[in-house]
Design an enzyme around this catalytic site. Structure first.
Site, short mmCIF file in Angstrom:
data_model
loop_
_atom_site.label_atom_id
_atom_site.label_comp_id
_atom_site.label_asym_id
_atom_site.label_seq_id
_atom_site.Cartn_x
_atom_site.Cartn_y
_atom_site.Cartn_z
N CYS B 73 20.19 -87.26 -47.70
CA CYS B 73 19.50 -86.53 -46.63
C CYS B 73 18.11 -87.14 -46.44
O CYS B 73 17.64 -87.33 -45.32
CB CYS B 73 19.35 -85.06 -46.99
SG CYS B 73 20.85 -84.24 -47.49
N CYS B 76 17.30 -90.26 -44.07
CA CYS B 76 17.03 -90.04 -42.65
C CYS B 76 15.82 -89.12 -42.45
O CYS B 76 14.96 -89.39 -41.64
CB CYS B 76 18.22 -89.40 -41.95
SG CYS B 76 19.59 -90.53 -41.71
N HIS B 178 22.06 -49.61 -39.16
CA HIS B 178 20.83 -50.39 -39.29
C HIS B 178 19.81 -50.15 -38.18
O HIS B 178 18.65 -50.50 -38.35
CB HIS B 178 21.17 -51.88 -39.42
CG HIS B 178 21.98 -52.16 -40.66
ND1 HIS B 178 21.45 -52.06 -41.91
CD2 HIS B 178 23.27 -52.51 -40.82
CE1 HIS B 178 22.39 -52.35 -42.81
NE2 HIS B 178 23.51 -52.62 -42.18
N CYS B 219 29.73 -56.25 -45.27
CA CYS B 219 29.53 -55.08 -44.41
C CYS B 219 30.84 -54.75 -43.69
O CYS B 219 31.20 -53.58 -43.59
CB CYS B 219 28.43 -55.35 -43.38
SG CYS B 219 26.80 -54.84 -43.93
#
Lengths: 106, 258
Positions: B73, B76, B178, B219
């Protein structure tokens, strides 16, 4: 080699009470769980944790299957002299890990 | 004609009610604020937060060469502390080649398949979680800034629709817990507002690090709804909406949650 994260204050006054924290990467497989193939997953835990201050043992713990993954210990000691605080973990299947930190006591 | 107008009015009223249920920006709280002092202390101290193990593993993976291209990684992207700063705060992001948004895990795997010519990591694998946590860590403390251009809008709306849709045998929507009932108790545990500002999280119940998709699956199972396969577009739409919902809140990756 398992990773361990330790936290020792680099400097302390003589006689000061300091907090030491040690966290280690370990699955702590209990030996009571069943895998996807229906077989029991063999126990693989850390069994002993030892902390030494300049070679003298100041903290020891026996670990058992009910202790969570990545066990964490925090405890207190009195800063007596400059030197090394070393940590050692021993477990099933030949598991062994060690870490150390230096402390300067003024 | 009158009837049609009445239906439209009812539809508008229903929509207004749905919008009204959204938490006002100033009243939003991170899951951190619902935790006890011990769990907070765990997250606050990098030497006590087990999520840091994945961050450290991710740092090692970042530098490791992989695949036919034999590139890491870092070859680049260079130093992640600068190149990856703020990246996790704006994902999921639109991918032009796929014509839809991709989340951070998918982006890592796209890079892995197309740039490194290596086998992509499976979802919830240690490697993928480690790289995601490492990249996420570079944005810690930064405000979440989701993309909001026209290309992303239909997916954001799909995510919002999914969030408000009742489903499963319990016939619940995400928003009923929520948006409408946060701060109340579900069994002994407080219901948080469900902001996705600390993923991947070290969840004490899991005893390991897990992704947002794992949490969403959790959930859905709790609602007795059918969960999607990991990496499904429905999850990414939902992630997009959750990030939009948490816009401006601070990234806490790797967060600790009970």
């Amino acid at each position: 080699m398992a990773r361990a994260l330790i936290n020792v204050p680099p400097k302390a006054k003589r006689g000061e009470i300091i907090e030491i924290k040690a966290l280690i990467q370990h699955e702590m497989e209990t030996g009571f769980r069943v895998g996807t193939n229906g077989n029991m997953i063999p126990r693989d835990i850390i069994t002993d944790f030892i902390c030494k201050y300049n070679g003298e043992e100041i903290f020891r713990a026996d670990l058992h299957p009910a202790i969570s993954a990545n066990p964490f210990f925090a405890f207190f000691t009195t800063a007596t002299e400059s030197g090394t605080i070393s940590f050692e973990w021993v477990g099933d299947n030949g598991f062994a890990a060690a870490e150390s930190a230096t402390i300067t006591v003024e | 004609m009158k009837r049609a107008a009445a239906i439209i009015l009812i539809a508008l009223a229903v929509e207004a009610a749905a919008l009204a249920a959204e938490i006002p920006l100033a009243e939003r709280k991170s899951g951190y604020d619902f935790m006890g002092p011990d769990s907070r202390a765990m997250q606050d101290d990098d030497t006590a937060n087990p999520g840091m193990f994945w961050v450290l593993d991710g740092e090692a993976l970042w530098k490791r060469k992989a695949g036919v291209a034999d590139k890491s990684c870092a070859d680049c992207h260079g130093d992640a502390t600068t190149s990856m700063r703020g990246v996790a705060a704006r994902y999921p992001a639109f991918d032009a080649a796929r014509g839809r948004p991709v989340d951070l895990e998918q982006r890592i795997n796209i890079c892995r398949a197309e740039r490194q010519n290596a086998t992509p990591f499976s979802f919830e694998s240690k490697e993928l979680l480690a790289l995601t946590a490492f990249i996420g860590r570079q944005s810690r403390g930064m405000p979440i800034e989701p993309a909001s251009d026209d290309r992303i809008k239909p997916f954001l709306e799909a995510g919002r629709e999914l969030f408000n849709r009742r489903q499963g045998q319990l016939n619940l929507s995400c928003s009923q817990c929520h948006d409408d009932n946060w701060g109340q108790k579900l069994a002994g545990a407080p219901i948080p507002q469900g902001h996705a500002n600390g993923y991947p999280i070290y969840r004490l119940e899991w005893q390991t690090l897990g992704s947002l998709q794992r949490r969403l699956r959790n959930c859905l199972v709790g609602m007795r709804a059918e969960s999607y396969p990991l990496g499904a577009s429905e999850y990414v739409d939902l992630e997009l909406y959750l990030m939009w919902r948490a816009r401006g809140m601070k990234v806490e990756t790797p967060a600790v949650r009970p």
